[in-house]
Motif scaffolding. Structure first.
Motif, PDB file in Angstrom:
ATOM      1  N   LEU A  66       0.837  -1.171  -0.211  1.00 21.52           N
ATOM      2  CA  LEU A  66      -0.072  -0.159   0.094  1.00 21.52           C
ATOM      3  C   LEU A  66       0.753   1.302   0.145  1.00 21.52           C
ATOM      4  O   LEU A  66       0.568   2.393  -0.690  1.00 21.52           O
ATOM      5  N   TYR A  67       1.924   1.189   0.774  1.00 26.62           N
ATOM      6  CA  TYR A  67       2.800   2.380   0.987  1.00 26.62           C
ATOM      7  C   TYR A  67       3.599   2.507  -0.583  1.00 26.62           C
ATOM      8  O   TYR A  67       3.769   3.726  -1.057  1.00 26.62           O
ATOM      9  N   ARG A  68       3.966   1.374  -1.137  1.00 23.32           N
ATOM     10  CA  ARG A  68       4.603   1.378  -2.535  1.00 23.32           C
ATOM     11  C   ARG A  68       3.669   2.107  -3.246  1.00 23.32           C
ATOM     12  O   ARG A  68       4.136   2.924  -4.297  1.00 23.32           O
ATOM     13  N   GLN A  69       2.219   1.645  -3.409  1.00 23.31           N
ATOM     14  CA  GLN A  69       1.287   2.184  -4.281  1.00 23.31           C
ATOM     15  C   GLN A  69       1.317   3.801  -4.170  1.00 23.31           C
ATOM     16  O   GLN A  69       1.070   4.555  -4.927  1.00 23.31           O
ATOM     17  N   ALA A  70       1.077   4.166  -2.763  1.00 19.32           N
ATOM     18  CA  ALA A  70       1.169   5.620  -2.444  1.00 19.32           C
ATOM     19  C   ALA A  70       2.080   6.254  -2.975  1.00 19.32           C
ATOM     20  O   ALA A  70       2.121   7.626  -3.454  1.00 19.32           O
ATOM     21  N   ALA A  71       3.511   5.619  -2.777  1.00 17.96           N
ATOM     22  CA  ALA A  71       4.662   6.498  -3.249  1.00 17.96           C
ATOM     23  C   ALA A  71       4.720   6.790  -4.813  1.00 17.96           C
ATOM     24  O   ALA A  71       5.092   7.683  -5.347  1.00 17.96           O
ATOM     25  N   SER A  72       4.105   5.673  -5.452  1.00 21.19           N
ATOM     26  CA  SER A  72       3.846   5.909  -7.092  1.00 21.19           C
ATOM     27  C   SER A  72       3.256   6.798  -7.267  1.00 21.19           C
ATOM     28  O   SER A  72       3.183   7.531  -8.204  1.00 21.19           O
ATOM     29  N   ALA A  73       1.781   7.088  -6.689  1.00 24.16           N
ATOM     30  CA  ALA A  73       0.986   8.047  -6.686  1.00 24.16           C
ATOM     31  C   ALA A  73       1.445   9.122  -6.492  1.00 24.16           C
ATOM     32  O   ALA A  73       0.987  10.379  -7.047  1.00 24.16           O
ATOM     33  N   THR A  74       2.586   9.391  -5.306  1.00 28.78           N
ATOM     34  CA  THR A  74       2.941  10.638  -5.001  1.00 28.78           C
ATOM     35  C   THR A  74       3.779  11.070  -6.124  1.00 28.78           C
ATOM     36  O   THR A  74       3.806  12.560  -6.372  1.00 28.78           O
ATOM     37  N   ASP A  75       4.509  10.258  -6.720  1.00 25.91           N
ATOM     38  CA  ASP A  75       5.414  10.697  -8.141  1.00 25.91           C
ATOM     39  C   ASP A  75       4.537  11.184  -8.985  1.00 25.91           C
ATOM     40  O   ASP A  75       4.933  12.425  -9.436  1.00 25.91           O
ATOM     41  N   ALA A  76       3.306  10.608  -9.353  1.00 22.33           N
ATOM     42  CA  ALA A  76       2.391  11.282 -10.436  1.00 22.33           C
ATOM     43  C   ALA A  76       1.731  12.439  -9.834  1.00 22.33           C
ATOM     44  O   ALA A  76       1.732  13.666 -10.737  1.00 22.33           O
ATOM     45  N   TYR A  77       1.508  12.604  -8.658  1.00 18.64           N
ATOM     46  CA  TYR A  77       1.038  13.973  -8.275  1.00 18.64           C
ATOM     47  C   TYR A  77       2.147  15.078  -8.245  1.00 18.64           C
ATOM     48  O   TYR A  77       1.745  16.134  -8.680  1.00 18.64           O
ATOM     49  N   ASN A  78       3.207  14.774  -7.782  1.00 20.57           N
ATOM     50  CA  ASN A  78       4.463  15.794  -8.008  1.00 20.57           C
ATOM     51  C   ASN A  78       4.672  16.015  -9.123  1.00 20.57           C
ATOM     52  O   ASN A  78       5.083  17.538  -9.501  1.00 20.57           O
ATOM     53  N   LEU A  79       4.574  15.238 -10.088  1.00 19.99           N
ATOM     54  CA  LEU A  79       4.854  15.595 -11.681  1.00 19.99           C
ATOM     55  C   LEU A  79       3.647  16.453 -12.146  1.00 19.99           C
ATOM     56  O   LEU A  79       3.962  17.476 -12.768  1.00 19.99           O
ATOM     57  N   ALA A  80       2.429  16.082 -11.849  1.00 22.83           N
ATOM     58  CA  ALA A  80       1.344  17.088 -12.473  1.00 22.83           C
ATOM     59  C   ALA A  80       1.422  18.148 -11.656  1.00 22.83           C
ATOM     60  O   ALA A  80       1.094  19.563 -12.394  1.00 22.83           O
ATOM     61  N   LYS A  81       1.885  18.520 -10.343  1.00 20.82           N
ATOM     62  CA  LYS A  81       1.726  19.598  -9.901  1.00 20.82           C
ATOM     63  C   LYS A  81       2.936  20.660 -10.352  1.00 20.82           C
ATOM     64  O   LYS A  81       2.862  21.800 -10.369  1.00 20.82           O
ATOM     65  N   GLU A  82       4.359  19.927 -10.817  1.00 15.67           N
ATOM     66  CA  GLU A  82       5.150  20.718 -11.330  1.00 15.67           C
ATOM     67  C   GLU A  82       4.676  21.016 -12.802  1.00 15.67           C
ATOM     68  O   GLU A  82       5.008  22.290 -13.297  1.00 15.67           O
ATOM     69  N   ARG A  83       4.122  20.380 -13.562  1.00 18.66           N
ATOM     70  CA  ARG A  83       3.500  20.839 -15.069  1.00 18.66           C
ATOM     71  C   ARG A  83       2.509  21.751 -14.788  1.00 18.66           C
ATOM     72  O   ARG A  83       2.449  22.731 -15.596  1.00 18.66           O
ATOM     73  N   THR A  84       1.746  21.637 -13.688  1.00 19.61           N
ATOM     74  CA  THR A  84       0.695  22.826 -13.675  1.00 19.61           C
ATOM     75  C   THR A  84       1.146  24.131 -13.317  1.00 19.61           C
ATOM     76  O   THR A  84       0.833  25.131 -13.956  1.00 19.61           O
ATOM     77  N   GLU A  85       2.370  24.011 -12.433  1.00 24.46           N
ATOM     78  CA  GLU A  85       2.779  25.367 -12.154  1.00 24.46           C
ATOM     79  C   GLU A  85       3.578  25.975 -13.126  1.00 24.46           C
ATOM     80  O   GLU A  85       3.530  27.025 -13.812  1.00 24.46           O
ATOM     81  N   LYS A  86       4.240  25.072 -14.158  1.00 23.52           N
ATOM     82  CA  LYS A  86       4.878  25.462 -15.358  1.00 23.52           C
ATOM     83  C   LYS A  86       3.973  26.151 -16.331  1.00 23.52           C
ATOM     84  O   LYS A  86       4.123  27.201 -17.042  1.00 23.52           O
ATOM     85  N   GLN A  87       2.792  25.246 -16.438  1.00 19.17           N
ATOM     86  CA  GLN A  87       1.692  25.943 -17.568  1.00 19.17           C
ATOM     87  C   GLN A  87       1.208  26.938 -16.944  1.00 19.17           C
ATOM     88  O   GLN A  87       0.629  27.778 -17.973  1.00 19.17           O
ATOM     89  N   SER A  88       0.832  27.232 -15.618  1.00 14.83           N
ATOM     90  CA  SER A  88       0.184  28.453 -15.462  1.00 14.83           C
ATOM     91  C   SER A  88       1.164  29.435 -15.641  1.00 14.83           C
ATOM     92  O   SER A  88       0.804  30.650 -15.785  1.00 14.83           O
ATOM     93  N   ALA A  89       2.480  29.651 -15.556  1.00 13.44           N
ATOM     94  CA  ALA A  89       3.551  30.398 -15.715  1.00 13.44           C
ATOM     95  C   ALA A  89       3.343  30.771 -17.239  1.00 13.44           C
ATOM     96  O   ALA A  89       3.699  31.857 -17.632  1.00 13.44           O
ATOM     97  N   GLU A  90       3.514  29.558 -18.168  1.00 13.67           N
ATOM     98  CA  GLU A  90       3.338  30.034 -19.275  1.00 13.67           C
ATOM     99  C   GLU A  90       2.050  30.813 -19.953  1.00 13.67           C
ATOM    100  O   GLU A  90       2.238  31.614 -20.758  1.00 13.67           O
ATOM    101  N   ILE A  91       0.957  30.440 -19.371  1.00 17.64           N
ATOM    102  CA  ILE A  91      -0.355  31.174 -19.584  1.00 17.64           C
ATOM    103  C   ILE A  91      -0.149  32.784 -19.412  1.00 17.64           C
ATOM    104  O   ILE A  91      -0.632  33.575 -19.948  1.00 17.64           O
ATOM    105  N   VAL A  92       0.417  33.049 -17.961  1.00 18.84           N
ATOM    106  CA  VAL A  92       0.759  34.346 -17.700  1.00 18.84           C
ATOM    107  C   VAL A  92       1.438  35.154 -18.735  1.00 18.84           C
ATOM    108  O   VAL A  92       1.162  35.982 -19.224  1.00 18.84           O
ATOM    109  N   GLN A  93       2.737  34.433 -19.237  1.00 18.37           N
ATOM    110  CA  GLN A  93       3.434  34.860 -20.044  1.00 18.37           C
ATOM    111  C   GLN A  93       2.901  35.229 -21.497  1.00 18.37           C
ATOM    112  O   GLN A  93       3.003  36.264 -21.975  1.00 18.37           O
ATOM    113  N   LEU A  94       2.031  34.182 -21.894  1.00 13.81           N
ATOM    114  CA  LEU A  94       1.234  34.351 -23.075  1.00 13.81           C
ATOM    115  C   LEU A  94       0.260  35.484 -23.199  1.00 13.81           C
ATOM    116  O   LEU A  94       0.120  36.521 -23.856  1.00 13.81           O
ATOM    117  N   ALA A  95      -0.425  35.830 -21.719  1.00 13.66           N
ATOM    118  CA  ALA A  95      -1.350  36.723 -21.536  1.00 13.66           C
ATOM    119  C   ALA A  95      -0.503  38.372 -21.779  1.00 13.66           C
ATOM    120  O   ALA A  95      -1.136  39.138 -22.246  1.00 13.66           O
TER     121      ALA A  95
END
Length: 363
Positions: A66-95
């Protein structure tokens, strides 16, 4: 075990004893076997209860999964969070670029309007017609030059206006695409967050059902499993081959990781008070002046890989087939890592988990 391995085991045990999380740090030393429970009495016609240790070992494996599965999901969460922050910054730049483009178009339109008004004030005659009415040769020549300059300026103005309008349309299209990707990343982030919480809650529910003595026995079983894996890894003779010295940046990364010993694991955390596994390694290398990917899976995918026998302190060891865990090699067969929820940043055997491979951030 040869003399070097004995010295290594002693050195690791000493480091573990000095960590804040003393219990977790003792995972490298062979734990005492648990006392044998007295034989249970079985009523005729009833099934005998399973041996306590075997039943508890099954619980340990279930909790670990269960903790291994949580760790794998944490990686997915961290990657999505990183991409969200990057995409938000890109949208601000485009605006910002869209606003600048719109202002540029307004300026070009004003300049074109000014030229049209000037022509109107001149009687509506185009410059060529006005030039034909000039008698003075010198004025005629000067007028030709001005007309040529004016024609070039008009042509440049039209070209710039056309290009700016095209850029603005492209910015708008890019912004729409970025919004779609941003929303997709947010959905992935939310899904991963729910999965993490569900897996951790399920593991805690299993742990909460255990008595205090069973929890202590469970920790012993966890330590025994790590010790067996580490012993097998050392018995392969791998330390006889590993003799790398840390680079200057690697030394700084190890110093940072060492200073975090005893701080709790929290999924998604990057310090300074708590860390998850890749939060610790990425921040350690950031402190050493080297930016690396945020997640263990991205660290495995993007950083240069090296053979285990060639690793040196500061290198990152990636664990499990799905690259869901990472620790920093610190020498003498040991790593510093943030294990899982309920554990603190600690020292452990580099071979105490299934090694997928090794990466070197400063290669």
């Amino acid at each position: 075990m040869n003399r070097r391995r004995c010295a290594t085991a002693a050195a690791i045990s000493l480091v573990c004893a000095l960590t804040v999380q003393a219990v977790a740090g003792q995972a490298l030393a062979a734990p005492e076997p648990p006392p044998q429970a007295p034989a249970s009495v079985t009523v005729p016609g009833e099934m005998a209860p399973p041996p306590p240790s075997r039943s508890l070992e099954a619980v340990r494996q279930q909790i670990d999964a269960l903790y291994r599965q949580a760790a794998s999901a944490t990686d997915a969460y961290n990657l999505a969070k990183e991409r969200t922050e990057k995409q938000s910054a890109e949208i601000v730049q485009l605006a910002q670029e869209m606003a600048e483009g719109q202002a540029r178009i307004e300026d070009l339109k004003n300049r074109a309007g000014a030229a049209a008004r000037a022509q109107y004030r001149a009687g509506g005659l185009p410059p060529e017609a006005q030039l034909a009415l000039v008698d003075d040769p010198q004025l005629f020549l000067d007028g030709v030059g001005r007309i040529q300059q004016g024609q070039k300026a008009t042509k440049d103005l039209i070209a710039e206006l056309t290009q700016t309008q095209a850029d603005l349309a492209a910015y708008s299209k890019d912004a729409s695409a970025h919004w779609e990707r941003l929303e997709a990343s947010r959905l992935k982030q939310e899904k991963a967050k729910k999965e993490i919480k569900a897996k951790i809650a399920a593991a805690k529910k299993l742990e909460d059902k255990l008595e205090k003595e069973e929890l202590q026995h469970l920790l012993q079983l966890e330590q025994q499993a790590q010790y067996r894996a580490q012993s097998q890894w050392l018995d392969s003779g791998i330390l006889d081959e590993i003799d790398g010295r840390a680079s200057e940046q690697g030394r700084k990364a190890v110093e940072f990781a060492t200073a975090q010993l005893g701080k709790p694991y929290v999924w998604g955390a990057e310090g300074p008070g708590s860390y998850d596994c890749s939060g610790l390694t990425s921040q350690a290398w950031a402190a050493a002046g080297r930016g690396i990917p945020r997640t263990s899976q991205e660290q495995w995918r993007l950083l240069p890989r090296i053979a285990v026998k060639d690793m040196r302190p500061g290198d990152l060891i990636i664990y499990h087939a799905d690259a869901s865990h990472v620790g920093m090699y610190v020498g003498n067969g040991a790593i510093i890592h943030a294990p899982r929820p309920g554990r603190n940043v600690t020292v452990a055997g580099a071979g105490s988990m299934s090694i997928l491979g090794v990466v070197r951030p400063d290669k």
